[in-house]
Scaffold this motif. Sequence first.
Motif, PDB file in Angstrom:
ATOM      1  N   TYR A   1       0.822  -1.210   0.000  1.00 41.49           N
ATOM      2  CA  TYR A   1       0.000   0.000   0.000  1.00 41.49           C
ATOM      3  C   TYR A   1       0.854   1.257   0.000  1.00 41.49           C
ATOM      4  CZ  TYR A   1      -4.370  -2.554   0.591  1.00 41.49           C
ATOM      5  OH  TYR A   1      -5.451  -3.360   0.402  1.00 41.49           O
ATOM      6  N   TYR A   2       1.993   1.214   0.679  1.00 40.21           N
ATOM      7  CA  TYR A   2       2.902   2.362   0.645  1.00 40.21           C
ATOM      8  C   TYR A   2       3.339   2.660  -0.785  1.00 40.21           C
ATOM      9  CZ  TYR A   2       7.398   4.736   0.736  1.00 40.21           C
ATOM     10  OH  TYR A   2       8.451   5.590   0.477  1.00 40.21           O
ATOM     11  N   ASN A   3       3.719   1.623  -1.511  1.00 44.06           N
ATOM     12  CA  ASN A   3       4.140   1.813  -2.895  1.00 44.06           C
ATOM     13  C   ASN A   3       2.983   2.241  -3.784  1.00 44.06           C
ATOM     14  OD1 ASN A   3       7.147   0.812  -3.555  1.00 44.06           O
ATOM     15  ND2 ASN A   3       6.366  -0.326  -1.801  1.00 44.06           N
ATOM     16  N   GLY A   4       1.797   1.700  -3.526  1.00 46.88           N
ATOM     17  CA  GLY A   4       0.626   2.109  -4.294  1.00 46.88           C
ATOM     18  C   GLY A   4       0.336   3.591  -4.143  1.00 46.88           C
ATOM     19  N   GLY A   5       0.561   4.132  -2.950  1.00 48.42           N
ATOM     20  CA  GLY A   5       0.367   5.556  -2.732  1.00 48.42           C
ATOM     21  C   GLY A   5       1.310   6.391  -3.575  1.00 48.42           C
ATOM     22  N   ARG A   6       2.536   5.908  -3.760  1.00 44.79           N
ATOM     23  CA  ARG A   6       3.491   6.596  -4.625  1.00 44.79           C
ATOM     24  C   ARG A   6       2.977   6.618  -6.067  1.00 44.79           C
ATOM     25  NH1 ARG A   6       7.926   3.051  -4.781  1.00 44.79           N
ATOM     26  NH2 ARG A   6       9.079   4.624  -5.953  1.00 44.79           N
ATOM     27  N   TYR A   7       2.402   5.520  -6.508  1.00 43.89           N
ATOM     28  CA  TYR A   7       1.844   5.461  -7.864  1.00 43.89           C
ATOM     29  C   TYR A   7       0.720   6.467  -8.036  1.00 43.89           C
ATOM     30  CZ  TYR A   7      -1.630   3.889 -11.239  1.00 43.89           C
ATOM     31  OH  TYR A   7      -2.584   3.853 -12.215  1.00 43.89           O
ATOM     32  N   TRP A   8      -0.160   6.568  -7.042  1.00 42.27           N
ATOM     33  CA  TRP A   8      -1.316   7.453  -7.173  1.00 42.27           C
ATOM     34  C   TRP A   8      -0.879   8.905  -7.338  1.00 42.27           C
ATOM     35  CZ3 TRP A   8      -5.850   8.004  -8.819  1.00 42.27           C
ATOM     36  CH2 TRP A   8      -6.708   9.018  -8.375  1.00 42.27           C
ATOM     37  N   ASP A   9       0.133   9.314  -6.588  1.00 37.34           N
ATOM     38  CA  ASP A   9       0.635  10.678  -6.736  1.00 37.34           C
ATOM     39  C   ASP A   9       1.136  10.918  -8.160  1.00 37.34           C
ATOM     40  OD1 ASP A   9       0.061  11.400  -4.142  1.00 37.34           O
ATOM     41  OD2 ASP A   9       2.079  10.985  -3.381  1.00 37.34           O
ATOM     42  N   GLY A  10       1.848   9.939  -8.721  1.00 39.22           N
ATOM     43  CA  GLY A  10       2.348  10.064 -10.076  1.00 39.22           C
ATOM     44  C   GLY A  10       1.234  10.090 -11.103  1.00 39.22           C
ATOM     45  N   TYR A  11       0.228   9.251 -10.905  1.00 37.44           N
ATOM     46  CA  TYR A  11      -0.888   9.167 -11.845  1.00 37.44           C
ATOM     47  C   TYR A  11      -1.610  10.506 -11.954  1.00 37.44           C
ATOM     48  CZ  TYR A  11      -5.219   7.576 -14.039  1.00 37.44           C
ATOM     49  OH  TYR A  11      -6.288   7.434 -14.871  1.00 37.44           O
TER      50      TYR A  11
ATOM     51  N   GLY B   1       4.668   0.282 -17.347  1.00 34.17           N
ATOM     52  CA  GLY B   1       3.533  -0.564 -17.003  1.00 34.17           C
ATOM     53  C   GLY B   1       3.956  -1.962 -16.612  1.00 34.17           C
ATOM     54  N   TYR B   2       4.945  -2.503 -17.321  1.00 33.25           N
ATOM     55  CA  TYR B   2       5.446  -3.823 -16.958  1.00 33.25           C
ATOM     56  C   TYR B   2       5.976  -3.805 -15.524  1.00 33.25           C
ATOM     57  CZ  TYR B   2       8.461  -7.756 -16.262  1.00 33.25           C
ATOM     58  OH  TYR B   2       9.039  -8.866 -15.694  1.00 33.25           O
ATOM     59  N   LEU B   3       6.770  -2.802 -15.194  1.00 37.06           N
ATOM     60  CA  LEU B   3       7.368  -2.731 -13.865  1.00 37.06           C
ATOM     61  C   LEU B   3       6.305  -2.590 -12.784  1.00 37.06           C
ATOM     62  CD1 LEU B   3      10.346  -0.339 -14.664  1.00 37.06           C
ATOM     63  CD2 LEU B   3      10.440  -2.824 -14.371  1.00 37.06           C
ATOM     64  N   PHE B   4       5.278  -1.782 -13.049  1.00 31.00           N
ATOM     65  CA  PHE B   4       4.243  -1.556 -12.053  1.00 31.00           C
ATOM     66  C   PHE B   4       3.328  -2.766 -11.881  1.00 31.00           C
ATOM     67  CE2 PHE B   4      -0.042   0.255 -11.039  1.00 31.00           C
ATOM     68  CZ  PHE B   4       0.239   0.598  -9.729  1.00 31.00           C
ATOM     69  N   LEU B   5       2.829  -3.290 -12.993  1.00 30.74           N
ATOM     70  CA  LEU B   5       1.836  -4.360 -12.928  1.00 30.74           C
ATOM     71  C   LEU B   5       2.429  -5.717 -12.560  1.00 30.74           C
ATOM     72  CD1 LEU B   5      -0.325  -3.396 -16.018  1.00 30.74           C
ATOM     73  CD2 LEU B   5      -0.968  -3.173 -13.622  1.00 30.74           C
ATOM     74  N   SER B   6       3.738  -5.848 -12.638  1.00 26.16           N
ATOM     75  CA  SER B   6       4.359  -7.126 -12.277  1.00 26.16           C
ATOM     76  C   SER B   6       4.078  -7.508 -10.828  1.00 26.16           C
ATOM     77  CB  SER B   6       5.871  -7.078 -12.519  1.00 26.16           C
ATOM     78  OG  SER B   6       6.162  -7.196 -13.888  1.00 26.16           O
ATOM     79  N   ALA B   7       3.772  -6.540  -9.981  1.00 23.07           N
ATOM     80  CA  ALA B   7       3.499  -6.861  -8.581  1.00 23.07           C
ATOM     81  C   ALA B   7       2.298  -7.780  -8.425  1.00 23.07           C
ATOM     82  CB  ALA B   7       3.278  -5.582  -7.781  1.00 23.07           C
ATOM     83  N   VAL B   8       1.324  -7.694  -9.321  1.00 23.27           N
ATOM     84  CA  VAL B   8       0.159  -8.562  -9.238  1.00 23.27           C
ATOM     85  C   VAL B   8       0.221  -9.696 -10.271  1.00 23.27           C
ATOM     86  CG1 VAL B   8      -1.308  -7.185 -10.779  1.00 23.27           C
ATOM     87  CG2 VAL B   8      -2.370  -8.628  -9.034  1.00 23.27           C
TER      88      VAL B   8
END
Length: 342
Positions: A156-166, A249-256
């Motif tokens: 969730y910490y990393n997801g928050g970083r993504y949201w700021d970027g988005y 996208g590859y780097l981000f979505l690889s988590a799931v």
Amino acid sequence: MSKDYTPIANTMDLPPATPQPNVYPLSWVSQTRKLEEVYAAAQRETWDPAKLPWDSFDVSRYSWEEREAIAYWWTILSVFDASAPPVFAHALIKTYEVHEEDPVRRCFFSVTRDEQNHEQMCGLAITKLLEATSPLTYEPRTDLGRRLQKNAHWLYYNGGRYWDGYKKAVPKYSLAVLFSSFLMGEIAAATIFHQMAAGCSEPVFKEAFRNIGRDEGRHMAICLSVMERDYPHLAVEDRSVITKQIRAGYLFLSAVLFEPPPQFWDLPDDFIATQREAEAVARNAGFHIPDYEAKKENWRNAMLNLKGVLDRYAIPFPAIPEVGITGEEVRDVDMDEIIPVF
């Protein structure tokens, strides 16, 4: 009326043009028949996670370790699917601001609604398995559960970083760029949910995966329709942006979809070992999670499918060496401004 506004209605026959981007003025142009068909399908195929056969779901037949392991998978998914409603709501607003044709706006509304269902499905599964409202605040029952909760906090910490970027990225890019990133997530999502539906033994989860996979297939059709409309006229400067976004996208979505790579995901050293342990427990309990090699093959096939789409429009595809795909080397991806979704 604002004290800073000077009335003009009596000084001219018609008002001046509305400064853009702005949701006004509206029009209801419909030029892409395929999008009308997709929206009609979305209306027919809507579903309610609360009305799945939850009465057949007996959590007591699972050990607490199994419950925590299965709930952890839904927790990983929620990092992506719980962010999807606001992600697509942002994109929906953009379709109004740039005055997209009416069926594009309606299709993006349907995607936002679908993703809300997917978020609710994550929440129902997690709360029933853990008997708590959040995987971050419940009291773990096993050693594995405690380690998985630590993993969840870092996700969730990393997801928050993504949201700021988005939030920074969406206003910067054209819808043509956005659609390539959205398509990437939908191709991969459709694959994994159909596989999990086929392999899962729990009826309520099997039906949920079927529904979610069908939704993702529709979302993929929306992206493809808009790309077919717009990509023959794609601006040259957008091509390199799309290449970078695919790598991001590859780097981000690889988590799931695979395992989180360190280029984006800031995670403790024991994260992956703990996750693999939980996946094995979940698989033994009848909750089908593809193993490492199957995930790798899924990702490779999804990337090749996306490459096939982009090749039609002469858009360079990035190298994805992690799954054996060669292409253009991308070294300067700004991971603070990524836009892929799931």
